[in-house]
Design a protein around this motif. Structure first.
Motif, mmCIF file in Angstrom:
data_model
loop_
_atom_site.group_PDB
_atom_site.id
_atom_site.type_symbol
_atom_site.label_atom_id
_atom_site.label_comp_id
_atom_site.label_asym_id
_atom_site.label_seq_id
_atom_site.Cartn_x
_atom_site.Cartn_y
_atom_site.Cartn_z
ATOM 1 N N ASN A 124 38.141 48.918 43.226
ATOM 2 C CA ASN A 124 38.372 47.525 42.835
ATOM 3 C C ASN A 124 39.788 47.234 42.361
ATOM 4 O O ASN A 124 40.081 46.135 41.928
ATOM 5 C CB ASN A 124 37.341 47.102 41.771
ATOM 6 C CG ASN A 124 37.490 47.933 40.500
ATOM 7 O OD1 ASN A 124 38.362 48.799 40.421
ATOM 8 N ND2 ASN A 124 36.648 47.664 39.516
ATOM 9 N N ARG A 125 40.683 48.231 42.405
ATOM 10 C CA ARG A 125 42.073 47.995 42.019
ATOM 11 C C ARG A 125 42.901 47.535 43.216
ATOM 12 O O ARG A 125 42.708 48.062 44.328
ATOM 13 C CB ARG A 125 42.687 49.282 41.489
ATOM 14 C CG ARG A 125 42.695 49.461 39.993
ATOM 15 C CD ARG A 125 41.343 49.496 39.404
ATOM 16 N NE ARG A 125 41.408 49.809 37.958
ATOM 17 C CZ ARG A 125 40.356 49.934 37.185
ATOM 18 N NH1 ARG A 125 39.155 49.759 37.681
ATOM 19 N NH2 ARG A 125 40.505 50.211 35.912
ATOM 20 N N ASN A 161 41.890 41.342 37.123
ATOM 21 C CA ASN A 161 42.140 41.707 35.726
ATOM 22 C C ASN A 161 42.436 43.194 35.563
ATOM 23 O O ASN A 161 42.764 43.648 34.472
ATOM 24 C CB ASN A 161 40.926 41.345 34.866
ATOM 25 C CG ASN A 161 40.675 39.853 34.894
ATOM 26 O OD1 ASN A 161 41.623 39.060 34.815
ATOM 27 N ND2 ASN A 161 39.426 39.465 35.057
ATOM 28 N N LYS A 162 42.262 43.931 36.648
ATOM 29 C CA LYS A 162 42.545 45.364 36.586
ATOM 30 C C LYS A 162 43.951 45.627 37.097
ATOM 31 O O LYS A 162 44.625 44.726 37.616
ATOM 32 C CB LYS A 162 41.528 46.136 37.433
ATOM 33 C CG LYS A 162 40.117 46.057 36.871
ATOM 34 C CD LYS A 162 40.032 46.748 35.526
ATOM 35 C CE LYS A 162 38.700 46.468 34.851
ATOM 36 N NZ LYS A 162 38.739 46.885 33.421
ATOM 37 N N PHE A 176 45.541 56.409 35.776
ATOM 38 C CA PHE A 176 46.923 55.911 35.714
ATOM 39 C C PHE A 176 46.961 54.456 35.267
ATOM 40 O O PHE A 176 47.920 54.009 34.667
ATOM 41 C CB PHE A 176 47.606 56.049 37.087
ATOM 42 C CG PHE A 176 48.300 57.365 37.272
ATOM 43 C CD1 PHE A 176 47.604 58.473 37.740
ATOM 44 C CD2 PHE A 176 49.655 57.520 36.979
ATOM 45 C CE1 PHE A 176 48.230 59.701 37.912
ATOM 46 C CE2 PHE A 176 50.292 58.742 37.139
ATOM 47 C CZ PHE A 176 49.578 59.834 37.606
ATOM 48 N N ASP A 177 45.925 53.707 35.588
ATOM 49 C CA ASP A 177 45.931 52.265 35.348
ATOM 50 C C ASP A 177 45.893 51.960 33.851
ATOM 51 O O ASP A 177 44.932 52.298 33.167
ATOM 52 C CB ASP A 177 44.696 51.660 36.051
ATOM 53 C CG ASP A 177 44.612 50.151 35.814
ATOM 54 O OD1 ASP A 177 45.560 49.595 35.203
ATOM 55 O OD2 ASP A 177 43.605 49.560 36.227
ATOM 56 N N PRO A 178 46.911 51.288 33.318
ATOM 57 C CA PRO A 178 46.913 50.962 31.880
ATOM 58 C C PRO A 178 45.799 49.986 31.496
ATOM 59 O O PRO A 178 45.500 49.828 30.311
ATOM 60 C CB PRO A 178 48.297 50.340 31.649
ATOM 61 C CG PRO A 178 48.835 49.994 32.983
ATOM 62 C CD PRO A 178 48.151 50.865 33.997
ATOM 63 N N LYS A 179 45.181 49.331 32.459
ATOM 64 C CA LYS A 179 44.152 48.349 32.123
ATOM 65 C C LYS A 179 42.729 48.920 32.178
ATOM 66 O O LYS A 179 41.753 48.181 32.073
ATOM 67 C CB LYS A 179 44.275 47.152 33.071
ATOM 68 C CG LYS A 179 45.582 46.403 32.854
ATOM 69 C CD LYS A 179 45.743 45.229 33.783
ATOM 70 C CE LYS A 179 47.081 44.541 33.507
ATOM 71 N NZ LYS A 179 47.500 43.683 34.617
ATOM 72 N N THR A 180 42.635 50.222 32.370
ATOM 73 C CA THR A 180 41.307 50.840 32.418
ATOM 74 C C THR A 180 40.655 50.848 31.027
ATOM 75 O O THR A 180 41.342 51.025 30.018
ATOM 76 C CB THR A 180 41.441 52.292 32.918
ATOM 77 O OG1 THR A 180 41.952 52.255 34.242
ATOM 78 C CG2 THR A 180 40.094 52.999 32.925
ATOM 79 N N GLY A 238 54.498 42.830 40.698
ATOM 80 C CA GLY A 238 53.454 42.825 39.682
ATOM 81 C C GLY A 238 52.704 44.143 39.590
ATOM 82 O O GLY A 238 51.628 44.208 38.993
ATOM 83 N N VAL A 239 53.280 45.200 40.185
ATOM 84 C CA VAL A 239 52.622 46.513 40.126
ATOM 85 C C VAL A 239 52.673 47.047 38.698
ATOM 86 O O VAL A 239 53.685 46.897 38.006
ATOM 87 C CB VAL A 239 53.319 47.489 41.099
ATOM 88 C CG1 VAL A 239 52.835 48.910 40.873
ATOM 89 C CG2 VAL A 239 53.067 47.046 42.528
#
Lengths: 407, 683
Positions: A27-28, A6-7, A306-310, A72-73
């Motif tokens: 965990n990414r 989910n991350k 950087f991760d938009p899902k953080t 899917g990056v």
């Protein structure tokens, strides 16, 4: 480490074993995008890898962005100066935000970034672009005229920085026309700046959702030689003003997320001048120093920002409190041979015997004749220190400049 | 401020502080994944280096041996496979200017010590193996144990030179000196059986032993058996020199001796020299004294047989001149070289005597003089030093060693000429030493060593005998230039280089069993059959090898893994005393006694080898061969080699260096007649 589907899924642009290790134990999901020479190592150790030879941005640039998109990056993280514009180009596709490419180009051009900062109301020194040596001579003269120097007075130096090189590479101090002659052709075009007598320092800021999540001040003992974190209380007293400067920077450069590494000057009257800013991890292994001082992995912080899902909770949990949470002070010193002819490496006894001395990464000399140092930033390796007192650290790092590591 | 802080730390807490750092670094290394270990190991090694230099540091690391090995300090290096480590290589590792190399070697020793002491049960080495290895390490590094760093060590290593010393002292304290000396003596005899030209380091070791024996503080126990001969051959081989009286005293004693006593002295020296290959500095004193006492005593002092004596008598003036010029206490080995040269009878070849006259009067170039002085010092004049070298090379053609240089081709050429074409060798020495230039021809085109670019060796050699020292750099450049001229040709360049470089007698026929482009084995069976047909007396009509032939072998380590391609000379093929057909060959490596793994152990003595020869049973040798030359006009019986024999050789190849070079069999099944099987039809 167990990956959380989910991350976000991040692409690391460039080869850095420290970054890979950080990603692997986070965990990414991740993939390393690096030139072909990294392939064998990645295969041997089953490191997720995508081949890409970074050259200038060209018509094939879309190809890597699309490949990553198909995989899917979610976002690309630049690890080196040379991959900053690639990250911008790729992220403008992945995040469907064309502005990101323009932003990255700003970060890659020292002159443009200065103008942009100026437009954003940030104070900068006098600067100009140079496309040839004539420009440099003219600038040197004009700056010194402005300082009301007479003919024959020693010149105040100017700084010369190749447009697109990282950190100290291509950074020269120019005092005389002879220095100008020594500039190689390939370093043009370049940025020229007046010299500011002041205290230079760097900042590392992790940004998410336009907010600063962690702000570190790195104290330079001498530019191009040494750095340590956190800074001494003398420099830390400027933290509120520095924070305000970074907030201006975020606005001026329209930075939503990620990581910036700007450099500033504080002059004797407490005025803050912007030097330059980079959108990638700093040199002198500052990330490693931060881990030593605070115990958090700065690369993982990078991925997080950087991760938009953080999520906000993750950010809160991840970053420590600045300065107060530091367990000690960590510094690094870049060694340059001081003699013209050297035959071996020998860490000075007083350094080695110092309780702050951690270890070194210096290489055995391959050639006896030391090439003359022309610009900053070609040290032969780093020496690491760690201890409890910032002043001991500062004096120790300063002292190293007078010692011979290569004899 | 900085000094006061370090002063606060006493010696003991310093070690504790360092150990805490070491433990932390080890834990970080242990926690890292394999791919990230290279990033973490540096910190462990650098901290270990500082720990070792502290009093009690070695013991503390010995306690932690299991921990640091499991953490992965040795991962990815040769030290990760301790059962294949070679004790004699530790000398080089310990002398390295690179601190990582020195420290990892030191840690490896401490790890094995932990095994010996029973505190670490190792999955790869037994207590017995570890003990044996460590005693050898001590033996070959004995000089480090008892001496402080030399000027040269200080120059290249600085304080780092103290690391091996600290570790070795710790080893010696734990294991005891007795084993050390015993092993050292064994080692010296093993090397001496190969009769190397360069014996300076052996003389140094023998000196070490005699110093240890004379030191009441060192308890050697019952060890040291067999050392008497070594020590006495250098320091007192005869009645009148027994108590090592000093050169001048000895010379005075000679004045008052009658013929009988002189005869005894002469025989004593000759016997010691023949036994060990070492010449005592007293020996030249006697030889020079005997110059006007008649040829009989002189011949005794050289230990000559009838052939040698004939040579001496026929060329008396020349021999006297050679003694005058070359035989001094500082160039004592010249006695042995001269003696063996006389025994070989090569003076009877017409050009050799006049060539030696030229050598005696040879003016050396400034460069040559400077090189000789730089390497050998000022004890002897450069010309005497070179002449000593020439005599030794002519007397001991198979004693040429390449030192720690990648120039096996040049060493092999020198040895081959000394053996087979001595006047040509003397010509080469003249050109190199006098003119600083050698010109050889390659397919009709001259190649000058002066105009050619750098050779295989990146630096000028320093660890060679006098002749090699001057000639090898020229040969190396010429060899490399020949290779350059073959660069655009298909296949292995040695096909063309070897005959032009070594001499006309090198067979123009050429066979190789690996594909140069891919490194994959090719035509293996046909290659082996052909080798048998050319060289094995049972398949070539019982024809003994006439001229030494260059050949290429694959060196493998004691775990039978590929190490590298290497140049050797085939000397002879013959049955040994056990009726095993053996190949006797010359290996330019300084020590030919090597374990190549999978049961292939190169023998240097006890199986019919002459001095300097190495030998292997024919099958085993064939399994490490990859290039040989032959005369295309002489054919043997290829078909007769039995299936069993072939399979054994192929098995040895496939289990060692050929393991990952076997051609893809899947492809072969599809396209029959390609690859290795087609070769059979061709033959």
């Amino acid at each position: 480490m167990e990956k959380d589907p989910n991350k976000g899924y991040v692409a690391l642009l460039g080869w850095s074993l420290n970054a890979v290790e950080a990603a692997e134990t986070f965990n990414r999901r991740y993939v390393v995008v690096a030139p072909d020479w990294a392939e064998a190592y990645c295969k041997e150790h089953t490191i997720p890898y995508l081949l890409w030879n970074y050259e200038r941005l060209n018509e094939r640039s879309m190809e890597i962005a699309e490949t990553l998109q198909e995989m899917g990056v979610d976002v690309a993280v630049p690890l080196f100066e040379e991959t900053v514009e690639w990250a911008g180009a790729i992220n403008s596709v992945l995040l469907d935000n064309p502005r990101l490419l323009g932003q990255a180009m700003l970060m890659r051009d020292k002159s443009l970034m200065k103008r942009r900062a100026q437009l954003g109301g940030i104070r900068v020194g006098i600067f100009e672009e140079a496309s040839d040596r004539g420009d440099v001579i003219r600038f040197l003269k004009r700056v010194n005229q402005a300082l009301l120097k007479l003919d024959g007075d020693p010149n105040d130096p100017i700084h010369f920085k190749a447009f697109d090189k990282a950190g100290c590479l291509g950074h020269r101090v120019i005092r005389t026309p002879d220095d100008v002659d020594a500039i190689p052709e390939e370093e043009f075009p370049a940025l020229m700046e007046s010299h500011l007598d002041g205290w230079e320092f760097a900042v590392e800021a992790w940004i998410y959702d336009r907010k600063i999540r962690f702000l570190n001040i790195s104290e330079y003992v001498t530019l191009g030689y040494s750095v340590f974190v956190p800074a001494t209380p003398e420099l830390e007293q400027y933290r509120p003003r520095i924070t305000a400067e970074i907030e201006k920077l975020i606005k001026a450069f329209d930075i939503d997320f990620g990581f910036v590494h700007p450099e500033y000057f504080v002059t004797s009257d407490g005025e803050m001048y912007f030097g330059e800013v980079a959108y990638r991890p700093p040199g002198f292994k500052v990330f490693e120093l931060l881990e030593r001082a605070y115990g958090f992995n700065a690369y993982q912080g990078l991925i997080l920002c950087f991760d938009p899902k953080t999520t906000e909770e993750e950010l809160d949990a991840f970053f420590p409190r600045e300065v107060v949470d530091a367990r000690g002070y960590a510094g690094s010193f870049g060694v340059y041979p001081r003699r013209r002819v050297v035959s071996r490496l020998e860490v000075p006894e007083e350094t080695e015997g110092h309780p702050y001395f951690d270890y070194h990464e210096l290489t055995t000399p391959l050639e006896e004749i030391v090439t003359k140092r022309t610009a900053f930033g070609t040290h032969w390796g780093l020496v690491y220190f760690y201890g409890e007192n910032p002043y001991t650290m500062r004096d120790l790092l300063k002292r190293q400049e007078e010692l011979d590591y290569y004899v | 401020m900085t000094t006061s802080i370090s002063d606060m730390y006493g010696e003991e807490s310093k070690l504790e502080g360092l150990l805490a750092k070491f433990d932390e670094a080890t834990e970080i290394l242990a926690a890292a994944a394999d791919y990230a270990k290279p990033l973490k190991v540096r910190r462990v090694l650098d901290t270990a280096r500082r720990v070792i230099l502290q009093e009690g540091g070695c013991a503390a690391l010995e306690e932690r041996a299991e921990k640091f090995e499991r953490a992965g300090v040795f991962l990815g290096s040769d030290w990760a496979v301790p059962q294949t480590l070679v004790s004699s290589l530790t000398t080089r590792a310990f002398a390295s200017p690179d601190d990582e190399t020195v420290v990892i070697e030191a840690l490896s020793e401490l790890r094995l010590l932990a095994v010996v002491m029973g505190r670490y049960v190792h999955s790869q080495v037994t207590i017995h193996q570890a003990r044996r290895f460590l005693t050898r390490v001590l033996a070959v590094n004995l000089s480090l144990l008892f001496t402080s760093p030399s000027e040269a060590e200080r120059e290249t290593q600085g304080r780092l030179a103290l690391v091996p010393r600290a570790v070795l002292r710790h080893l010696a304290d734990r294991i005891g000196y007795e084993n050390v000396i015993g092993n050292l003596i064994e080692e010296i005899w093993r090397i001496l059986y190969q009769r190397p030209i360069q014996v300076d380091h052996i003389k140094r070791m023998v000196t070490q032993i005699s110093i240890c024996q004379a030191n009441p503080d060192i308890d050697l126990g019952t060890s040291g058996q067999g050392s008497e001969r070594l020590v006495s051959s250098l320091y007192g081989p005869t009645q009148a020199s027994r108590e090592d009286p000093g050169l001048e005293v000895y010379r005075q004693r000679l004045e008052s001796m009658d013929t009988n006593t002189l005869q005894n002295e002469a025989t004593g020296f000759a016997r010691a020299m023949r036994d060990t290959g070492l010449v005592s500095p007293y020996h030249p004193v006697l030889v020079r004294f005997l110059l006007d006492k008649g040829d009989h005593l002189l011949s005794e002092a050289f230990g000559l047989s009838t052939t040698g004596r004939d040579c001496l008598l026929c060329y008396q003036q020349l021999v006297y001149a050679l003694i005058e010029e070359a035989v001094h206490p500082s160039t004592a080995q010249a006695v042995y070289g001269l003696s063996l040269m006389l025994e070989r009878g090569i003076l009877f070849q017409p050009p050799v005597a006049p060539a030696l006259w030229r050598q005696i009067g040879l003016p050396l170039s400034d460069w040559s003089e400077a090189r000789l002085r730089f390497v050998f010092g000022d004890e002897a004049t450069p010309r005497s030093r070179l002449l000593e070298g020439v005599l030794c090379m002519l007397g001991l053609p198979l004693g040429v060693g390449q030192g720690n240089n990648p120039t096996c081709q040049s060493a092999r050429a020198l040895s081959m000429w000394a053996y087979n074409d001595p006047d040509y060798l003397l010509q080469m020495v003249t050109w190199a030493a006098r003119d600083d230039e050698i010109i050889m021809h390659f397919e009709g085109q001259p190649i000058s060593s002066r105009e050619s670019y750098a050779g295989v060796a990146k630096e000028l050699p320093v660890d060679l005998d006098p002749v090699s020292l001057l000639v090898v750099p020229h040969l190396d450049r010429i060899y490399t230039e020949m290779g350059r001229r073959c660069a655009d040709r298909e296949g292995d360049p040695h096909r063309w280089i070897n005959p032009e470089f070594h001499g006309w007698w090198t067979g123009r026929g050429f066979r190789i069993n690996v594909d140069v482009a891919t490194g994959v084995l090719q035509d293996l069976e046909a290659f082996i059959r052909h080798f048998y047909a050319c060289y094995h007396p049972f398949y070539n009509g019982n024809q003994p090898l006439i001229h030494p032939q260059p050949a290429g072998i694959v060196v493998t380590d004691s775990a039978a893994r590929f190490v590298g391609w290497h140049a050797i000379t085939l000397m002879r093929v013959a049955l040994d005393a056990q009726n095993v057909m053996r190949v006797y060959f010359y290996n330019p490596n300084d020590d030919s006694g090597q374990d190549w793994g999978d049961g292939v152990v190169v023998s240097t003595t006890g199986n019919g080898e002459r001095f300097g020869e190495a030998s292997l049973p024919f099958e085993q040798f064939a399994s490490r061969l990859y290039i040989f030359h032959f005369d295309p006009l002489e054919g043997g019986e290829v078909a007769k080699v039995s299936r069993d024999e072939l399979d054994r050789v192929i098995g040895l190849i496939h289990r060692s260096w050929g393991a990952d070079r076997i051609p893809d069999l899947g492809l072969q099944a599809e396209a029959e007649g390609n690859g290795i099987h087609s070769g059979e039809i061709g033959e």
